[in-house]
Enzyme design. Structure first.
Site, PDB file in Angstrom:
ATOM      1  N   ARG A   1      25.980  48.750-144.408  1.00 44.87           N
ATOM      2  CA  ARG A   1      25.405  47.405-144.505  1.00 44.87           C
ATOM      3  C   ARG A   1      25.755  46.739-145.830  1.00 44.87           C
ATOM      4  NH1 ARG A   1      20.557  46.892-141.180  1.00 44.87           N
ATOM      5  NH2 ARG A   1      19.599  45.577-142.756  1.00 44.87           N
TER       6      ARG A   1
ATOM      7  N   LYS B   1      39.311  36.426-143.639  1.00 45.42           N
ATOM      8  CA  LYS B   1      39.650  37.850-143.718  1.00 45.42           C
ATOM      9  C   LYS B   1      40.391  38.130-145.017  1.00 45.42           C
ATOM     10  CE  LYS B   1      37.868  39.249-141.399  1.00 45.42           C
ATOM     11  NZ  LYS B   1      36.852  39.200-140.391  1.00 45.42           N
TER      12      LYS B   1
ATOM     13  N   ASN C   1      13.187  44.336-147.534  1.00 48.35           N
ATOM     14  CA  ASN C   1      14.431  43.652-147.193  1.00 48.35           C
ATOM     15  C   ASN C   1      14.060  42.191-146.991  1.00 48.35           C
ATOM     16  OD1 ASN C   1      16.877  42.770-146.305  1.00 48.35           O
ATOM     17  ND2 ASN C   1      16.848  43.871-144.358  1.00 48.35           N
ATOM     18  N   GLY C   2      14.593  41.310-147.829  1.00 44.37           N
ATOM     19  CA  GLY C   2      14.254  39.897-147.698  1.00 44.37           C
ATOM     20  C   GLY C   2      14.206  39.245-149.061  1.00 44.37           C
TER      21      GLY C   2
ATOM     22  N   GLU D   1      37.996  37.818-148.171  1.00 45.97           N
ATOM     23  CA  GLU D   1      36.968  38.853-148.348  1.00 45.97           C
ATOM     24  C   GLU D   1      37.567  40.216-148.686  1.00 45.97           C
ATOM     25  OE1 GLU D   1      34.424  39.846-144.995  1.00 45.97           O
ATOM     26  OE2 GLU D   1      36.038  39.483-143.590  1.00 45.97           O
TER      27      GLU D   1
ATOM     28  N   CYS E   1      20.139  45.021-147.700  1.00 47.46           N
ATOM     29  CA  CYS E   1      19.204  46.106-147.961  1.00 47.46           C
ATOM     30  C   CYS E   1      18.938  46.936-146.707  1.00 47.46           C
ATOM     31  CB  CYS E   1      17.882  45.559-148.470  1.00 47.46           C
ATOM     32  SG  CYS E   1      18.080  44.623-149.977  1.00 47.46           S
TER      33      CYS E   1
ATOM     34  N   HIS F   1      45.878  14.948-145.411  1.00 49.43           N
ATOM     35  CA  HIS F   1      44.707  14.228-145.905  1.00 49.43           C
ATOM     36  C   HIS F   1      44.122  14.880-147.155  1.00 49.43           C
ATOM     37  CE1 HIS F   1      44.720  11.659-142.338  1.00 49.43           C
ATOM     38  NE2 HIS F   1      45.164  12.744-141.736  1.00 49.43           N
TER      39      HIS F   1
ATOM     40  N   TRP G   1      20.840  45.539-151.926  1.00 49.29           N
ATOM     41  CA  TRP G   1      21.927  44.587-152.142  1.00 49.29           C
ATOM     42  C   TRP G   1      21.314  43.498-153.024  1.00 49.29           C
ATOM     43  CZ3 TRP G   1      22.985  39.415-151.148  1.00 49.29           C
ATOM     44  CH2 TRP G   1      24.340  39.056-151.173  1.00 49.29           C
TER      45      TRP G   1
ATOM     46  N   LYS H   1      27.426  43.989-144.626  1.00 49.00           N
ATOM     47  CA  LYS H   1      27.797  43.948-143.212  1.00 49.00           C
ATOM     48  C   LYS H   1      26.823  43.090-142.424  1.00 49.00           C
ATOM     49  CE  LYS H   1      30.193  45.262-139.649  1.00 49.00           C
ATOM     50  NZ  LYS H   1      31.533  44.678-139.551  1.00 49.00           N
TER      51      LYS H   1
ATOM     52  N   GLU I   1      39.554  31.952-139.644  1.00 48.24           N
ATOM     53  CA  GLU I   1      39.267  33.386-139.639  1.00 48.24           C
ATOM     54  C   GLU I   1      40.293  34.157-140.478  1.00 48.24           C
ATOM     55  OE1 GLU I   1      36.905  35.187-139.041  1.00 48.24           O
ATOM     56  OE2 GLU I   1      37.720  37.190-138.757  1.00 48.24           O
TER      57      GLU I   1
HETATM   58  O1  M6R Z   1      26.456  40.076-137.628  1.00 46.46           O
HETATM   59  P1  M6R Z   1      27.027  38.696-137.525  1.00 46.46           P
HETATM   60  O2  M6R Z   1      28.154  38.640-136.549  1.00 46.46           O
HETATM   61  O3  M6R Z   1      25.991  37.663-137.237  1.00 46.46           O
HETATM   62  O4  M6R Z   1      27.613  38.404-138.958  1.00 46.46           O
HETATM   63  C1  M6R Z   1      28.024  37.129-139.331  1.00 46.46           C
HETATM   64  C2  M6R Z   1      28.859  37.164-140.595  1.00 46.46           C
HETATM   65  O5  M6R Z   1      28.105  37.637-141.670  1.00 46.46           O
HETATM   66  C3  M6R Z   1      30.089  38.070-140.437  1.00 46.46           C
HETATM   67  O6  M6R Z   1      30.849  37.667-139.339  1.00 46.46           O
HETATM   68  C4  M6R Z   1      30.981  38.040-141.697  1.00 46.46           C
HETATM   69  O7  M6R Z   1      31.495  36.770-141.890  1.00 46.46           O
HETATM   70  C5  M6R Z   1      32.082  39.073-141.509  1.00 46.46           C
HETATM   71  N1  M6R Z   1      31.689  40.334-142.056  1.00 46.46           N
HETATM   72  C6  M6R Z   1      33.376  38.687-142.084  1.00 46.46           C
HETATM   73  O8  M6R Z   1      34.357  39.636-141.793  1.00 46.46           O
END
Ligand code: M6R
Length: 636
Positions: free
Chosen positions: A27, A513, A105-106, A516, A2, A532, A77, A631, A509
């Site tokens: 965001r 990537k 926001n929350g 997502e 949000c 395992h 959001w 974001k 990672e």
């Molecule tokens: O703002 P931050 O680095 O704390 O965000 C943490 C995660 O939300 C962020 O790295 C998220 O996993 C990425 N957008 C993935 O690409």
């Protein structure tokens, strides 16, 4: 997540609100709305909302034409209730002079209990949201004779959970009242000449503000065009002078996108960059050589010397006394922290561990003043990381935070901040912020090693870093090959990513990537773990991305490659060009320039990012704003 943007002053509010919301789009959101107090308050508070993205809201605004000089907007959001117009914010309680409107926001954790209580008092609910109890609570307290600020304080005392709220009341049309409880996303209040703004992001208000207040947890701000007054929840004044608004927040921690990526003047439409694929994500991947050069600027030692981060306000004496380092983060930042842990062990020789912030915060960690806690968060606003940092602070730890956002909440909790200097990253997927976080972690490991007199992190390790931008440029030069390979793998339903040592976090990672951006299921594992369990997933054609730079673990990875091939799996090996032995073993090979082993995670990130990007594009995904993602994850 949000986003909030509010304005009060002499200018027409509506265009500013739409422009402010456009700046918060990155965001992540799925509905939006604005509330404008009509001039003089005659027509009360005009609320316009729409499901979907900003063009839908603009259409409604053009039809309804709300006009006034005080107003607030919101990008939602969805958490509680689907992204419909009824659930969009601002949310309204009442009508006419008694009307109250809020943006939030929350998450209101006790919303069910409050909904029951308020329903019993005669309030009726028009949405499925947890947030709707906030305007009702405020109106309830105003009906008992309180002014807006007093009612906001009383309502704040009733809410459980982390929340940032801005409220307006029809009876007080020239003011907004903002409050924050817990570690909800930040609220920054800016004052300009005869006007004031409030927003979730510093960057959204800094073009208009001369001074800024960062609203702390448990604080309330009364905002009018001429004054910003801070109090705590009991109404006692908070005497904290404002900070100077960064002249160019773009240059400080976060560098603004170039002209093509800025919102258009009329605030119209999502601001897509032109060319270079037309996506922020590819542009941000391509920018990495410059971003990395910026991350190194002024931090490299003279030839033969050792890294000394003068900006880090933590004395060497303390670093010598540290008994343990704990690194925390979420998502991509957690993966960077996992690599950082290994560098700190190898280059500074301090015992180091790494934890997911959301686990750390609840597991009563054993932390004391000899524990150095390093948090990684590009936004500096991730709710779980902020809460973990508060937990560490309460236990006496000294903290360094790596952030891409000046003035972010994390930089204010930590004892010292190390900017990663990636520049503004608008694509939801973290790309250049990952490699810049890694670079900052490497520098930090060398800095701690120097302070502790460890020679492993000496001149050679620092000299290696200087080559990084050029090496990454070389890796980017192989983009066509990544695109071609992406075409061959795009139809797979599942991917396994394997790595060992420094490449294990990279396997995590790479899988993150891919999932997502492309919505393809992918998992990252340490290669040693394959036998395992995960090996049962291998059958004809299942792709396994094997991350295997030349070096001491290469042969171990090669054995894993053979094991996958023996079961019919397809192996896409990602390696350095000086490696040999993969021909005939892997189905496809992506290479990056040969590089010192310690830097391989930074370099090998590039083909991981490109593979995910090109698969996402080939599958026609919204790579810049993938579904369900935000974001900045400002709720738990
Ligand atoms: O703002 P931050 O680095 O704390 O965000 C943490 C995660 O939300 C962020 O790295 C998220 O996993 C990425 N957008 C993935 O690409």
């Amino acid at each position: 997540m949000c986003g909030i943007f509010g304005y009060t002053g002499p200018r027409p509010a509506t265009p500013l609100l739409l422009e402010g919301l456009a700046g918060l789009e990155y965001r992540g959101y799925d509905s939006a709305g604005i509330c404008v107090a009509s001039a003089g308050g005659g027509a009360g508070l005009q609320v316009v909302r729409a499901a979907g993205k900003l063009p839908a809201l603009r259409e409604r605004v053009e039809a309804e034409r709300p006009q006034g000089r005080t107003g607030m907007g919101h990008t939602r959001w969805a958490t509680h209730g689907p992204p419909t117009e009824a659930n969009a914010q601002p949310l309204v309680s009442g009508e006419g002079r008694g009307q109250v409107v809020t943006v939030q926001n929350g998450i209101v954790e006790n919303h069910a209990e409050l909904r029951n209580e308020l329903s019993g008092l005669g309030f009726s609910f028009a949405s499925d949201t947890d947030a709707e109890c906030i305007p009702h609570l405020i109106r309830h307290y105003m009906s008992e004779g309180m002014d807006l600020a007093g009612a906001v304080r009383s309502a704040a005392g009733r809410l459980r959970g982390a929340n940032a709220v801005v409220a307006m009341a029809a009876g007080e049309p020239d003011r907004m009242v903002a409050m924050r409880i817990g570690h909800a996303g930040g609220l920054v209040i800016g004052a300009g000449s005869g006007e004031a703004l409030v927003a979730s992001d510093l960057a959204a208000i800094s073009p208009h503000a001369r001074s800024v207040h960062y609203l702390g947890a448990g604080e309330v701000a009364e905002i009018t065009a001429g004054a910003v007054t801070l109090t705590d929840l009991s109404g006692s004044p908070v005497a904290r002078p404002p900070s100077r608004a960064p002249q160019d927040p773009a240059r400080s921690f976060a560098v603004a996108p170039g002209p093509a990526a800025r919102p258009s003047r009329n605030g119209s439409s999502a601001h897509r960059p032109q060319g270079s694929g037309g996506h922020f994500m590819i542009r941000e991947i391509d920018e990495q050589p410059e971003a990395l050069a910026r991350a190194l600027e002024g931090r490299m030692p003279a030839p033969g010397g050792a890294v000394r981060l003068g900006e880090l306000s933590i004395p060497d004496e303390y670093l010598r006394s540290v008994g343990r380092v704990v690194l925390i983060g979420m998502g991509t930042s957690l993966h960077a922290a996992m690599v950082g842990r290994m560098w700190i062990e190898n280059l500074a020789m301090v015992p180091a561990e790494v934890d997911n912030s959301s686990e750390f915060r609840y597991r009563r960690p054993v932390i004391d003043e000899r524990t150095l806690v390093i948090s990684v968060s590009q936004s500096g606003e991730t709710a779980d990381t902020l809460a973990a940092m508060e937990e560490a602070r309460a236990r006496g730890a000294v903290q360094v935070t790596l952030s891409n956002a000046e003035g972010s909440h994390a930089t204010r909790i930590a004892d010292a901040a190390l900017p990663i200097r990636a520049g503004a990253e608008l694509g939801v997927a973290a790309t250049k912020t990952f490699t810049c976080s890694l670079t900052a972690l490497y520098l930090l490991a060398l800095h701690i090693g120097r302070a502790r007199g460890v020679s492993a992190g000496g001149a050679d390790a620092a000299a290696d870093l200087a080559r990084l931008p050029e090496l990454v440029r070389g890796a980017l030069g192989r983009q066509d090959r990544c695109e071609e390979v992406a075409g061959r793998y795009k139809d797979a339903g599942n991917f396994l990513y394997l790595g060992r040592g420094l490449s294990f976090p990279l396997a995590m990672e790479g899988a993150l990537k891919l999932k997502e951006i492309s919505y393809i299921h992918a998992e990252g594992y340490p290669a040693g773990e394959m036998k395992h369990g995960p090996i049962s997933l291998i059958e004809e054609g299942v792709p396994v991305v094997a991350l295997m730079p030349a070096g001491e673990l290469f042969d171990k990875m090669l054995s894993n490659v053979h094991e996958v091939r023996a079961r019919g799996g397809r192996v896409l090996a990602v390696t350095t060009e000086d490696a040999s032995g993969l021909e005939g073993a892997a189905s496809d090979i992506l290479t990056v320039p040969a590089a010192p082993a310690a830097l391989s995670p930074i370099l090998m990130s590039v083909p991981m990012q490109l593979l995910a990007y090109h698969i996402g594009v080939l599958l026609d995904r919204d790579v810049d704003r993938p579904r369900n993602l935000a974001k900045s994850v400002t709720v738990e």
